[in-house]
Design an enzyme around this catalytic site. Structure first.
Site, PDB file in Angstrom:
ATOM      1  N   CYS A  62       0.834  -1.200   0.000  1.00 10.06           N
ATOM      2  CA  CYS A  62       0.000   0.000   0.000  1.00 10.06           C
ATOM      3  C   CYS A  62       0.869   1.250   0.000  1.00 10.06           C
ATOM      4  O   CYS A  62       1.755   1.401   0.839  1.00 10.06           O
ATOM      5  CB  CYS A  62      -0.887  -0.021   1.236  1.00 10.06           C
ATOM      6  SG  CYS A  62      -1.809   1.496   1.445  1.00 10.06           S
ATOM      7  N   CYS A  81      -0.733   6.154   7.048  1.00  4.35           N
ATOM      8  CA  CYS A  81      -1.960   5.607   7.623  1.00  4.35           C
ATOM      9  C   CYS A  81      -1.602   4.757   8.830  1.00  4.35           C
ATOM     10  O   CYS A  81      -0.626   4.047   8.821  1.00  4.35           O
ATOM     11  CB  CYS A  81      -2.673   4.761   6.565  1.00  4.35           C
ATOM     12  SG  CYS A  81      -4.009   3.755   7.176  1.00  4.35           S
ATOM     13  N   CYS A  89      -2.146  -0.369   9.235  1.00  6.15           N
ATOM     14  CA  CYS A  89      -1.381  -1.616   9.168  1.00  6.15           C
ATOM     15  C   CYS A  89      -0.026  -1.416   9.840  1.00  6.15           C
ATOM     16  O   CYS A  89       0.717  -0.523   9.463  1.00  6.15           O
ATOM     17  CB  CYS A  89      -1.136  -2.019   7.716  1.00  6.15           C
ATOM     18  SG  CYS A  89      -2.628  -2.431   6.816  1.00  6.15           S
ATOM     19  N   CYS A 140      -8.376   0.955   0.175  1.00  6.62           N
ATOM     20  CA  CYS A 140      -7.651   0.270   1.249  1.00  6.62           C
ATOM     21  C   CYS A 140      -7.508  -1.210   0.907  1.00  6.62           C
ATOM     22  O   CYS A 140      -8.473  -1.876   0.540  1.00  6.62           O
ATOM     23  CB  CYS A 140      -8.395   0.416   2.565  1.00  6.62           C
ATOM     24  SG  CYS A 140      -7.756  -0.642   3.865  1.00  6.62           S
ATOM     25  N   GLN A 196     -18.193  -9.553  13.852  1.00  8.15           N
ATOM     26  CA  GLN A 196     -16.766  -9.774  13.594  1.00  8.15           C
ATOM     27  C   GLN A 196     -16.389  -9.281  12.197  1.00  8.15           C
ATOM     28  O   GLN A 196     -17.136  -9.526  11.246  1.00  8.15           O
ATOM     29  CB  GLN A 196     -16.450 -11.267  13.708  1.00  8.15           C
ATOM     30  CG  GLN A 196     -16.659 -11.833  15.104  1.00  8.15           C
ATOM     31  CD  GLN A 196     -15.530 -11.508  16.047  1.00  8.15           C
ATOM     32  OE1 GLN A 196     -14.487 -10.994  15.631  1.00  8.15           O
ATOM     33  NE2 GLN A 196     -15.715 -11.754  17.321  1.00  8.15           N
ATOM     34  N   TYR A 227     -18.996 -13.175  27.962  1.00  9.91           N
ATOM     35  CA  TYR A 227     -18.608 -12.109  27.020  1.00  9.91           C
ATOM     36  C   TYR A 227     -19.107 -12.500  25.620  1.00  9.91           C
ATOM     37  O   TYR A 227     -18.345 -12.536  24.658  1.00  9.91           O
ATOM     38  CB  TYR A 227     -17.086 -11.901  26.987  1.00  9.91           C
ATOM     39  CG  TYR A 227     -16.439 -11.795  28.349  1.00  9.91           C
ATOM     40  CD1 TYR A 227     -16.266 -10.543  28.951  1.00  9.91           C
ATOM     41  CD2 TYR A 227     -16.006 -12.931  29.029  1.00  9.91           C
ATOM     42  CE1 TYR A 227     -15.667 -10.449  30.201  1.00  9.91           C
ATOM     43  CE2 TYR A 227     -15.414 -12.831  30.295  1.00  9.91           C
ATOM     44  CZ  TYR A 227     -15.241 -11.587  30.860  1.00  9.91           C
ATOM     45  OH  TYR A 227     -14.655 -11.503  32.093  1.00  9.91           O
ATOM     46  N   GLU A 280     -23.433 -11.040  28.603  1.00  8.26           N
ATOM     47  CA  GLU A 280     -22.824  -9.932  27.859  1.00  8.26           C
ATOM     48  C   GLU A 280     -23.260  -8.612  28.477  1.00  8.26           C
ATOM     49  O   GLU A 280     -24.410  -8.465  28.892  1.00  8.26           O
ATOM     50  CB  GLU A 280     -23.258 -10.036  26.374  1.00  8.26           C
ATOM     51  CG  GLU A 280     -23.164  -8.781  25.551  1.00  8.26           C
ATOM     52  CD  GLU A 280     -21.749  -8.270  25.361  1.00  8.26           C
ATOM     53  OE1 GLU A 280     -20.822  -9.068  25.139  1.00  8.26           O
ATOM     54  OE2 GLU A 280     -21.567  -7.039  25.444  1.00  8.26           O
ATOM     55  N   ASP A 295     -14.622 -15.208  26.082  1.00 12.28           N
ATOM     56  CA  ASP A 295     -14.045 -14.445  24.959  1.00 12.28           C
ATOM     57  C   ASP A 295     -14.016 -12.973  25.358  1.00 12.28           C
ATOM     58  O   ASP A 295     -14.748 -12.156  24.813  1.00 12.28           O
ATOM     59  CB  ASP A 295     -14.924 -14.665  23.710  1.00 12.28           C
ATOM     60  CG  ASP A 295     -14.369 -13.975  22.471  1.00 12.28           C
ATOM     61  OD1 ASP A 295     -13.244 -13.427  22.537  1.00 12.28           O
ATOM     62  OD2 ASP A 295     -15.059 -13.986  21.438  1.00 12.28           O
ATOM     63  N   CYS A 343      -8.117 -12.113  22.531  1.00 12.20           N
ATOM     64  CA  CYS A 343      -7.589 -11.204  21.510  1.00 12.20           C
ATOM     65  C   CYS A 343      -6.347 -10.494  22.028  1.00 12.20           C
ATOM     66  O   CYS A 343      -5.838  -9.576  21.397  1.00 12.20           O
ATOM     67  CB  CYS A 343      -8.660 -10.209  21.066  1.00 12.20           C
ATOM     68  SG  CYS A 343      -9.412  -9.330  22.419  1.00 12.20           S
TER      69      CYS A 343
HETATM   70  N1  SAH Z   1     -17.872 -13.620  21.666  1.00 10.30           N
HETATM   71  C1  SAH Z   1     -18.326 -12.490  20.892  1.00 10.30           C
HETATM   72  C2  SAH Z   1     -17.809 -11.131  21.386  1.00 10.30           C
HETATM   73  C3  SAH Z   1     -16.417 -11.064  21.914  1.00 10.30           C
HETATM   74  S1  SAH Z   1     -15.837  -9.418  22.141  1.00 10.30           S
HETATM   75  C4  SAH Z   1     -17.965 -12.686  19.429  1.00 10.30           C
HETATM   76  O1  SAH Z   1     -17.210 -13.600  19.079  1.00 10.30           O
HETATM   77  O2  SAH Z   1     -18.434 -11.932  18.594  1.00 10.30           O
HETATM   78  C5  SAH Z   1     -15.971  -9.210  23.887  1.00 10.30           C
HETATM   79  C6  SAH Z   1     -17.362  -8.880  24.370  1.00 10.30           C
HETATM   80  O3  SAH Z   1     -17.323  -8.705  25.782  1.00 10.30           O
HETATM   81  C7  SAH Z   1     -17.940  -7.576  23.829  1.00 10.30           C
HETATM   82  O4  SAH Z   1     -19.192  -7.851  23.246  1.00 10.30           O
HETATM   83  C8  SAH Z   1     -18.089  -6.674  25.065  1.00 10.30           C
HETATM   84  O5  SAH Z   1     -19.214  -5.833  25.005  1.00 10.30           O
HETATM   85  C9  SAH Z   1     -18.231  -7.688  26.173  1.00 10.30           C
HETATM   86  N2  SAH Z   1     -17.835  -7.272  27.533  1.00 10.30           N
HETATM   87  C10 SAH Z   1     -16.876  -6.393  27.897  1.00 10.30           C
HETATM   88  N3  SAH Z   1     -16.737  -6.366  29.234  1.00 10.30           N
HETATM   89  C11 SAH Z   1     -17.636  -7.265  29.742  1.00 10.30           C
HETATM   90  C12 SAH Z   1     -17.947  -7.707  31.063  1.00 10.30           C
HETATM   91  N4  SAH Z   1     -17.327  -7.211  32.131  1.00 10.30           N
HETATM   92  N5  SAH Z   1     -18.901  -8.654  31.212  1.00 10.30           N
HETATM   93  C13 SAH Z   1     -19.544  -9.173  30.129  1.00 10.30           C
HETATM   94  N6  SAH Z   1     -19.279  -8.788  28.857  1.00 10.30           N
HETATM   95  C14 SAH Z   1     -18.343  -7.849  28.664  1.00 10.30           C
END
Ligand code: SAH
Length: 380
Positions: free
Chosen positions: A3, A9, A12, A91, A214, A243, A264, A313, A340
């Protein structure tokens, strides 16, 4: 780097590395964190899952719109750590159709003298162009985020955008705040429906302009499949998905489990999760709104909830200790951690493994080619 805007930018970080080296870099990053922060010496990692096509993988793009020194409407990306727009409609991480859409929007703005928003003065109309595409459905969404309530000559824009193959949703989102938050609360459909649909595995989702979804659907499916395989479901299990966002992992696991519960913090995401369950005819998934570190201990104390498998997650900061303590009390046979940020993953695994769990296997996934981040899925 491929790029020409790579340096200016901020998008990346590692495009200058060959893709092969990027994968090596990310695998080492995970391994180093597990070793140095987690204190793990034997790390049973499977090889990292990279992408066959490490460009054009993003299904979503948000382009800021502005005016250059000569008064032309421009769109592109903010220069790293600033709000100066570098003109670029091409992009390399986004889809080729983005360019086609942006050309139409900018031509329309110039022809009908529609102004771009100016952050310094708070004046001007068009702030951002949000584009989303369902990879499996090929449905496309265009949403103009505007500093106002209506778009003059909007029907002309619709007329031009409708011609794009797969166009499904054209809308306005009103954001009149002096803020750098992109989306406002109100969405007005100009043409088509408010949402597009997409599929991950055999689960289909409705995605509105404001929904979380995602951005790399190819790798997301790989990650969820790995989580499913680590969960080792036979159909009799009770599974907690902490989460859970819009319930993507919960629904992915529901068909192979007896019962799934999602937790969540964002109420709108839980609404989407419930709607997605209905949409897919899944009736063994139940969702709770709240912080995992509050909902889980509360339900454990009051109802004595149980889990065969827990999937977490969390966001980059990892799991709250209260949440980990309740997981330890619930004592699931299998714990699947989707992360992540491998630094906080290593910290949390160290704690869980000091309390009796064992790191069985793990695998890194390159969800963000050209960028520095890496996803990891592990089984305890
Ligand atoms: N598993 C989902 C989202 C993962 S991202 C997927 O694969 O799409 C992490 C998520 O955790 C987000 O949606 C965020 O809003 C949520 N989150 C952040 N802090 C939190 C908490 N203390 N308790 C519950 N959820 C939470």
């Amino acid at each position: 780097p491929n790029c020409p805007y790579y340096r200016q930018c901020g998008g990346c970080q590692i495009q200058a590395l060959s893709y092969e080296k990027q994968l090596e870099f990310k695998e080492n990053k995970v391994r180093n964190n597990l070793e140095r922060i987690g204190g793990f010496t034997k790390i049973p990692m499977e090889p990292i899952v990279g992408m066959d096509e490490p460009y054009h993988y993003r299904n979503k793009a948000q382009f800021p719109v502005g005016t250059d020194k000569e008064g032309h409407i421009v769109t592109g990306f903010y220069a790293g750590r600033t709000h100066t727009i570098i003109p670029n409609r091409d992009c390399a991480l986004g889809l080729p159709v983005n360019r086609e859409i942006l050309d139409i929007v900018i031509d329309f703005m110039e022809k009908y003298h529609i102004s771009a928003y100016d952050e310094k003065t708070g004046k001007g109309l068009v702030r951002h162009v949000l584009i989303r595409c369902g990879f499996s459905s090929q449905e496309k969404m265009v949403c103009l985020i505007i500093n106002g309530k209506s778009l003059p000559h909007g029907e002309k824009l619709v007329e031009a955008l409708r011609k794009i193959d797969g166009m499904t949703s054209i809308s306005l989102n009103c954001n009149t705040g002096r803020t750098n938050v992109i989306l406002g609360h109100r969405t007005i459909v100009l043409w088509g429906q408010e949402y597009i649909t997409d599929q991950i595995g055999d689960i289909s989702y409705e995605i509105s302009p404001v929904s979380f979804y995602q951005v790399n659907p190819v790798q997301t499916e790989n990650i969820y499949s790995q989580a499913l395989s680590y969960a080792g479901l036979t159909g009799n299990e009770t599974v907690w998905d902490l989460y859970c966002g819009i319930g993507t992992i919960s629904l992915f696991l529901a068909r192979q489990a007896k019962q799934v519960y999602g937790v969540e913090i964002v109420p709108q995401a839980i609404n989407d999760a419930r709607q997605n369950a209905v949409r897919n005819g899944i009736d063994n998934a139940k969702f709770y709104v709240g912080k995992a570190e509050e909902v889980l201990p509360h339900l454990y104390e009051t109802e004595g909830i149980f889990a065969d498998v827990i999937v977490v997650d969390p966001p980059r900061k990892g799991c709250d200790e209260e949440c980990l303590n309740t997981i330890l009390k619930m004592h699931p046979k299998r714990l699947v951690y989707v992360s992540c940020d491998s630094a906080t993953l290593a910290r949390d695994l160290k704690y869980l493994c000091s309390q009796g769990y064992e790191l069985k296997c793990g695998r890194a996934f390159d969800n963000f080619p050209m960028g520095g981040h890496v996803e990891t899925v592990v089984l305890l």
